[in-house]
Write a protein that holds these residues in place. Structure first.
Motif, PDB file in Angstrom:
ATOM      1  N   TYR A   1       0.737  -1.288   0.120  1.00 62.72           N
ATOM      2  CA  TYR A   1      -0.201  -0.420  -0.153  1.00 62.72           C
ATOM      3  C   TYR A   1       1.503   1.234   0.126  1.00 62.72           C
ATOM      4  O   TYR A   1       0.257   2.392   0.011  1.00 62.72           O
ATOM      5  CB  TYR A   1      -0.916  -0.238   0.914  1.00 62.72           C
ATOM      6  CG  TYR A   1      -2.175  -0.674   0.525  1.00 62.72           C
ATOM      7  CD1 TYR A   1      -3.309  -0.230   0.083  1.00 62.72           C
ATOM      8  CD2 TYR A   1      -2.030  -2.587   0.941  1.00 62.72           C
ATOM      9  CE1 TYR A   1      -4.398  -0.709   0.324  1.00 62.72           C
ATOM     10  CE2 TYR A   1      -3.353  -2.851   0.648  1.00 62.72           C
ATOM     11  CZ  TYR A   1      -4.269  -2.298   0.214  1.00 62.72           C
ATOM     12  OH  TYR A   1      -5.815  -2.817  -0.696  1.00 62.72           O
ATOM     13  N   GLU A   2       2.180   1.037   0.899  1.00 55.61           N
ATOM     14  CA  GLU A   2       3.243   2.582   0.284  1.00 55.61           C
ATOM     15  C   GLU A   2       2.750   2.786  -1.209  1.00 55.61           C
ATOM     16  O   GLU A   2       3.405   3.928  -1.938  1.00 55.61           O
ATOM     17  CB  GLU A   2       4.810   1.452   0.351  1.00 55.61           C
ATOM     18  CG  GLU A   2       5.734   3.007   0.163  1.00 55.61           C
ATOM     19  CD  GLU A   2       5.137   3.588   1.594  1.00 55.61           C
ATOM     20  OE1 GLU A   2       4.778   5.044   1.724  1.00 55.61           O
ATOM     21  OE2 GLU A   2       5.080   2.795   2.711  1.00 55.61           O
ATOM     22  N   THR A   3       2.467   1.712  -2.617  1.00 57.24           N
ATOM     23  CA  THR A   3       2.560   2.267  -4.014  1.00 57.24           C
ATOM     24  C   THR A   3       1.301   2.262  -4.202  1.00 57.24           C
ATOM     25  O   THR A   3       1.006   3.221  -5.223  1.00 57.24           O
ATOM     26  CB  THR A   3       3.208   1.485  -4.686  1.00 57.24           C
ATOM     27  OG1 THR A   3       2.498   0.500  -5.016  1.00 57.24           O
ATOM     28  CG2 THR A   3       4.749   0.567  -4.373  1.00 57.24           C
ATOM     29  N   MET A   4       0.217   2.546  -3.546  1.00 55.94           N
ATOM     30  CA  MET A   4      -0.944   2.600  -3.713  1.00 55.94           C
ATOM     31  C   MET A   4      -1.063   4.773  -3.783  1.00 55.94           C
ATOM     32  O   MET A   4      -1.207   4.918  -2.892  1.00 55.94           O
ATOM     33  CB  MET A   4      -2.666   1.849  -2.696  1.00 55.94           C
ATOM     34  CG  MET A   4      -1.478   0.674  -2.817  1.00 55.94           C
ATOM     35  SD  MET A   4      -2.234   0.066  -4.674  1.00 55.94           S
ATOM     36  CE  MET A   4      -4.163  -1.207  -4.361  1.00 55.94           C
ATOM     37  N   ASN A   5      -2.332   5.109  -4.064  1.00 54.80           N
ATOM     38  CA  ASN A   5      -2.776   5.740  -4.363  1.00 54.80           C
ATOM     39  C   ASN A   5      -3.515   6.366  -3.028  1.00 54.80           C
ATOM     40  O   ASN A   5      -3.658   5.659  -2.011  1.00 54.80           O
ATOM     41  CB  ASN A   5      -4.494   6.061  -5.111  1.00 54.80           C
ATOM     42  CG  ASN A   5      -4.219   6.305  -6.712  1.00 54.80           C
ATOM     43  OD1 ASN A   5      -4.412   4.971  -7.774  1.00 54.80           O
ATOM     44  ND2 ASN A   5      -2.280   6.735  -7.299  1.00 54.80           N
ATOM     45  N   ASP A   6      -3.323   7.550  -2.540  1.00 52.19           N
ATOM     46  CA  ASP A   6      -3.803   7.979  -1.435  1.00 52.19           C
ATOM     47  C   ASP A   6      -5.444   8.178  -1.163  1.00 52.19           C
ATOM     48  O   ASP A   6      -6.072   8.122  -1.833  1.00 52.19           O
ATOM     49  CB  ASP A   6      -3.618   9.274  -0.951  1.00 52.19           C
ATOM     50  CG  ASP A   6      -1.986   9.216  -0.879  1.00 52.19           C
ATOM     51  OD1 ASP A   6      -1.584   8.753  -0.343  1.00 52.19           O
ATOM     52  OD2 ASP A   6      -1.468  10.798  -0.322  1.00 52.19           O
ATOM     53  N   ALA A   7      -6.339   7.363  -0.206  1.00 52.39           N
ATOM     54  CA  ALA A   7      -7.592   7.640  -0.024  1.00 52.39           C
ATOM     55  C   ALA A   7      -8.035   8.188   0.216  1.00 52.39           C
ATOM     56  O   ALA A   7      -7.745   8.969   1.368  1.00 52.39           O
ATOM     57  CB  ALA A   7      -8.157   6.406   1.121  1.00 52.39           C
ATOM     58  N   ASP A   8      -8.890   9.243  -0.901  1.00 54.12           N
ATOM     59  CA  ASP A   8     -10.619  10.015   0.026  1.00 54.12           C
ATOM     60  C   ASP A   8     -11.001   9.345   1.474  1.00 54.12           C
ATOM     61  O   ASP A   8     -11.615   9.739   2.189  1.00 54.12           O
ATOM     62  CB  ASP A   8     -10.603  10.466  -1.197  1.00 54.12           C
ATOM     63  CG  ASP A   8     -10.100  11.229  -2.395  1.00 54.12           C
ATOM     64  OD1 ASP A   8      -9.866  12.584  -1.732  1.00 54.12           O
ATOM     65  OD2 ASP A   8      -9.906  10.731  -3.189  1.00 54.12           O
ATOM     66  N   LEU A   9     -11.851   7.715   1.021  1.00 56.48           N
ATOM     67  CA  LEU A   9     -12.522   7.228   1.653  1.00 56.48           C
ATOM     68  C   LEU A   9     -11.911   6.082   2.058  1.00 56.48           C
ATOM     69  O   LEU A   9     -11.529   4.758   1.274  1.00 56.48           O
ATOM     70  CB  LEU A   9     -13.357   7.449   1.464  1.00 56.48           C
ATOM     71  CG  LEU A   9     -15.063   5.816   1.834  1.00 56.48           C
ATOM     72  CD1 LEU A   9     -15.470   6.568   3.446  1.00 56.48           C
ATOM     73  CD2 LEU A   9     -16.487   6.637   1.047  1.00 56.48           C
ATOM     74  N   ILE A  10     -11.507   5.447   3.306  1.00 57.10           N
ATOM     75  CA  ILE A  10     -11.648   4.020   3.417  1.00 57.10           C
ATOM     76  C   ILE A  10     -13.161   2.988   4.064  1.00 57.10           C
ATOM     77  O   ILE A  10     -13.158   3.712   4.813  1.00 57.10           O
ATOM     78  CB  ILE A  10     -10.672   3.310   4.334  1.00 57.10           C
ATOM     79  CG1 ILE A  10      -9.409   4.604   3.945  1.00 57.10           C
ATOM     80  CG2 ILE A  10     -10.186   2.498   4.695  1.00 57.10           C
ATOM     81  CD1 ILE A  10      -7.723   4.355   4.311  1.00 57.10           C
ATOM     82  N   LEU A  11     -13.197   1.972   3.561  1.00 56.85           N
ATOM     83  CA  LEU A  11     -14.368   1.652   4.062  1.00 56.85           C
ATOM     84  C   LEU A  11     -14.143  -0.193   5.495  1.00 56.85           C
ATOM     85  O   LEU A  11     -13.052  -0.867   3.916  1.00 56.85           O
ATOM     86  CB  LEU A  11     -15.558   1.158   2.860  1.00 56.85           C
ATOM     87  CG  LEU A  11     -16.612   2.386   2.522  1.00 56.85           C
ATOM     88  CD1 LEU A  11     -17.324   1.858   1.628  1.00 56.85           C
ATOM     89  CD2 LEU A  11     -17.491   2.821   4.239  1.00 56.85           C
ATOM     90  N   ILE A  12     -14.508  -0.067   6.178  1.00 54.92           N
ATOM     91  CA  ILE A  12     -13.463  -1.567   6.443  1.00 54.92           C
ATOM     92  C   ILE A  12     -14.809  -2.153   7.210  1.00 54.92           C
ATOM     93  O   ILE A  12     -16.039  -1.840   7.550  1.00 54.92           O
ATOM     94  CB  ILE A  12     -13.121  -1.200   8.236  1.00 54.92           C
ATOM     95  CG1 ILE A  12     -11.921  -0.636   7.276  1.00 54.92           C
ATOM     96  CG2 ILE A  12     -12.797  -2.176   8.454  1.00 54.92           C
ATOM     97  CD1 ILE A  12     -10.376   0.015   8.371  1.00 54.92           C
TER      98      ILE A  12
END
Length: 244
Positions: free
Chosen positions: A66-77
């Protein structure tokens, strides 16, 4: 004629600044002049992109860097178990502006986020989010306790443009799920002993009839079983993606 699509998909190779490997991606017209892009990261982890927003669902460092993933505007868990609620992955994609929506046990684990209880709904910008109870009906631990007791875990229904999307998380074929209506896309988990058998997935899908069914979170389950069970269900298109 029912469409069973197992191999027709778009594969997007993103830049090193975004993703570090190839992921399967499906795109949908949301009827509002915009597009929903769904990236199948692995297991229960998904990324939705819509209207300039990046939505991470159950991010897990077991499935991706996830270091390489786009930053989140929303995270759903959906719930607190480590393959769905992973503090390391969350830390790498959250910013000061990221909204995190989850369950009480997930908030307790992460030390941040907003609880959305079963049966309640909220909005994120122009996206509606409903929390549906997610729980076991049959499968238990050796001590008789359900893996996912009722009231502790969420499924979600997202309304994005003209699309209603069900994200199961860890659940079995509950009455609440089977009573859903007008679902365009459904992600249903299919691995034992934690969630559903292919027969349970088929039972649920045949009850609420999503237009597109994505079995996911399927571990070592023989996915040909669900394809066979759904092959004559003309109202539901079953799509297999790489989500073990």
């Amino acid at each position: 004629m029912v469409k069973i699509i197992a191999s027709i998909f778009s594969i997007v190779l993103c830049s090193a600044a975004a993703y570090s490997q190839e992921y399967e991606v499906d795109k949908f017209d949301t009827g509002d002049g915009k597009e929903l892009e769904i990236t199948f990261v692995g297991h229960g982890s998904l990324v939705f992109k819509y209207d300039g927003n990046v939505i991470h669902i159950d991010p897990s460092s077991r499935e991706a860097d996830y270091e390489t993933m786009n930053d989140a505007d929303l995270i759903l868990i959906t719930h607190h178990h480590g393959d769905h609620c992973n503090p390391d992955a969350v830390d790498k994609i959250k910013t000061d502006d990221t909204k995190i929506i989850s369950t009480q046990l997930s908030v307790d684990k992460l030390g941040l986020g907003t609880v959305l209880p079963n049966g309640e709904s909220t909005d994120f910008k122009n996206i509606n989010i409903e929390a549906i109870p997610a729980y076991n009906l049959v499968h238990t631990r050796d001590n008789g306790e359900f893996y996912h007791p009722k009231g502790t875990c969420n499924s979600y229904v997202l309304t994005i443009g003209n699309k209603r999307i069900f994200i199961g998380g860890d659940t079995e074929n509950t009455p609440e799920m089977k009573a859903l209506e007008n679902i365009d896309i459904a992600f249903l988990p299919m691995n034992l002993p934690y969630t559903m058998t292919p027969e349970m997935v088929a039972d649920a899908a045949k009850a609420f009839k999503p237009k597109i069914l994505y079995p996911y979170h399927y571990g070592k389950t023989d996915t040909s079983i669900i394809v066979s069970l759904m092959k004559d269900e003309e109202e539901v298109e079953t799509r297999m993606r790489n989500m073990p």
